[in-house]
Design an enzyme around this catalytic site. Sequence first.
Site, mmCIF file in Angstrom:
data_model
loop_
_atom_site.group_PDB
_atom_site.id
_atom_site.type_symbol
_atom_site.label_atom_id
_atom_site.label_comp_id
_atom_site.label_asym_id
_atom_site.label_seq_id
_atom_site.Cartn_x
_atom_site.Cartn_y
_atom_site.Cartn_z
ATOM 1 N N ASN A 26 37.280 42.097 9.050
ATOM 2 C CA ASN A 26 36.060 42.637 8.456
ATOM 3 C C ASN A 26 36.073 42.346 6.959
ATOM 4 O O ASN A 26 36.952 42.802 6.247
ATOM 5 C CB ASN A 26 35.990 44.145 8.710
ATOM 6 C CG ASN A 26 34.590 44.670 8.442
ATOM 7 O OD1 ASN A 26 34.029 44.396 7.378
ATOM 8 N ND2 ASN A 26 34.028 45.396 9.386
ATOM 9 N N ALA A 84 31.255 43.908 1.768
ATOM 10 C CA ALA A 84 30.176 43.393 0.918
ATOM 11 C C ALA A 84 30.715 42.967 -0.440
ATOM 12 O O ALA A 84 31.567 43.642 -1.018
ATOM 13 C CB ALA A 84 29.114 44.464 0.731
ATOM 14 N N ARG A 87 0.811 -1.231 0.000
ATOM 15 C CA ARG A 87 0.000 0.000 0.000
ATOM 16 C C ARG A 87 0.847 1.286 0.000
ATOM 17 O O ARG A 87 0.323 2.376 -0.167
ATOM 18 C CB ARG A 87 -0.953 -0.006 1.199
ATOM 19 C CG ARG A 87 -2.200 -0.831 0.927
ATOM 20 C CD ARG A 87 -3.054 -0.970 2.174
ATOM 21 N NE ARG A 87 -2.460 -1.883 3.141
ATOM 22 C CZ ARG A 87 -2.853 -1.984 4.419
ATOM 23 N NH1 ARG A 87 -3.826 -1.223 4.866
ATOM 24 N NH2 ARG A 87 -2.274 -2.845 5.232
ATOM 25 N N TYR A 89 38.818 28.273 -6.840
ATOM 26 C CA TYR A 89 38.840 27.150 -7.785
ATOM 27 C C TYR A 89 39.447 27.618 -9.098
ATOM 28 O O TYR A 89 38.989 28.602 -9.691
ATOM 29 C CB TYR A 89 37.400 26.673 -7.998
ATOM 30 C CG TYR A 89 37.247 25.430 -8.818
ATOM 31 C CD1 TYR A 89 38.009 24.296 -8.559
ATOM 32 C CD2 TYR A 89 36.307 25.382 -9.853
ATOM 33 C CE1 TYR A 89 37.845 23.149 -9.317
ATOM 34 C CE2 TYR A 89 36.136 24.234 -10.603
ATOM 35 C CZ TYR A 89 36.916 23.113 -10.337
ATOM 36 O OH TYR A 89 36.756 21.977 -11.087
#
Length: 461
Positions: free
Chosen positions: A378, A381, A16, A388
């Site tokens: 720090n 952004a 089932r 790689y």
Amino acid sequence: MRPLHIVVLAAGKGTRMRSERAKVLHRLAGQPLIEHVLGASRTMNPASVTVVVGHQAEAVKAALAREKCGVVLQEPQLGTGHALLQAEPALKGAPGDVLLLSGDVPLLRGETLQQLVARHRQAGAAATVLTADVDGPHEYGRIVRENGAIARIVEHKDATEAERRIREINSGIYVFDLEPLFASLEALGSANAQGEYYLPDLVALYRGRGLTVETMRMPDGSEIRGVNSRAELAALSRDMRLRTCEALMSAGVTIEDPATAYIDATVEVGPDTIIHPNVSLEGTTRIGARCEIHSGSRLVNAVVADDVLIRNHCVIVESSIDAKATVGPFAHVRPESSIGPGAHVGNFVELKKTSMGPGAKANHLTYLGDATIGSRVNVGAGTITCNYDGEKKHQTVIEDGAFIGSDTQLVAPVRIGKGAYVGAGSSIVKDVPAGALAVARGKQINKEGWVEKKARQKRGK
Ligand code: UD1
Ligand code: CA
């Protein structure tokens, strides 16, 4: 003390479920069904555990490879009585009792099994059946009593209308004295609706021989429900998760919405931690005290210390986060990363095999892979470690106190020395000495009056 052996039946097809996969390998609240059953088994300190496999035997065996249990093959699958008989070579001549469990009954508690075995031994019974009173007995075997004592078990398919009205059902969980067991199983017939060797037929056989058959009757069927369909898998998963949440809440964890907290039974959470709705905590994840985990976050095999804040929608896998750090929203912390005490990992920051020192910050839009980042660094952004080269991965090291200006590419292997500064927009391909400023970007030229000049050209003047 009499030895206790455990046999788990897991050879059935599970028709089932409508699945290619063996039923006992379907996951319930994060763990395969069979794992839940083995987990309850372990609390019994058994002398041995044997799992009977058949349907999808190889896959089930592979899943059990790291368990301390024996595996026997039932081929073909001729019913539950026949299934238990396959354990005979493993248990022959052993003294003591065998506790028989079903691989598809995952909610049974260790305490219930302890009580069942204790009942069996106090009564000196040859067999003890765990039974329950349920409202809709459906397909279960019914307990037929005479003068209050169990006389036999009749399967739903073989039962008369009157027998089908019986509300006391067979859980399929039993304790047997090993002594008369296997010889008696050999004597079972298969003249029934399904043409199978029914283990429950042992009850009538034992009673006929004057052996004691005991029962332990549970007031409801919540613990002994089996998984036979995907709908039952979902329903029992929910119950298991609620059970886990209740245990955590009574240990001092705030769970804002237990209905949407997806916490595996294997997870640990410290007191005064707050878990918001729709959080998944999986595997061996351990969370400290006084943490807060916001909605949409998923932690897999993660280790989180005390006072950590995880904002919304973070994915954290096989990594550690130290005390008082903050992560997210929308951070992706991939395996083998570690975030130091008080460090900040902000929105849209991805870490992979990267360690961040105490108080280090990477607050926005950054990829840090194969990097070792010192304390109080720090990271501005838009910083990217170019780890790689198309063939190999290379390391980036950023020493203590360094400052990486925004939109910087760090082409690995590369090292930024202690306290050094990197100017915004730099592509750093060489090591930067400690205390130095590195700027590696095109020089800015301002062309005074350029716009006005261009406009005049356009007008053809
Ligand atoms: C069984 C009981 C029923 C009880 C119910 C409780 C029998 C005949 N009936 O019914 O009285 O109320 O459990 O859940 O025992 N299995 C094997 N080999 C087999 C057949 C089954 O290993 O040849 C295993 C299944 O994988 C499963 C367990 O035994 O783990 C129970 O088998 P299942 O077919 O689900 O029995 P039920 O019809 O549920
Ligand atoms: Ca069943």
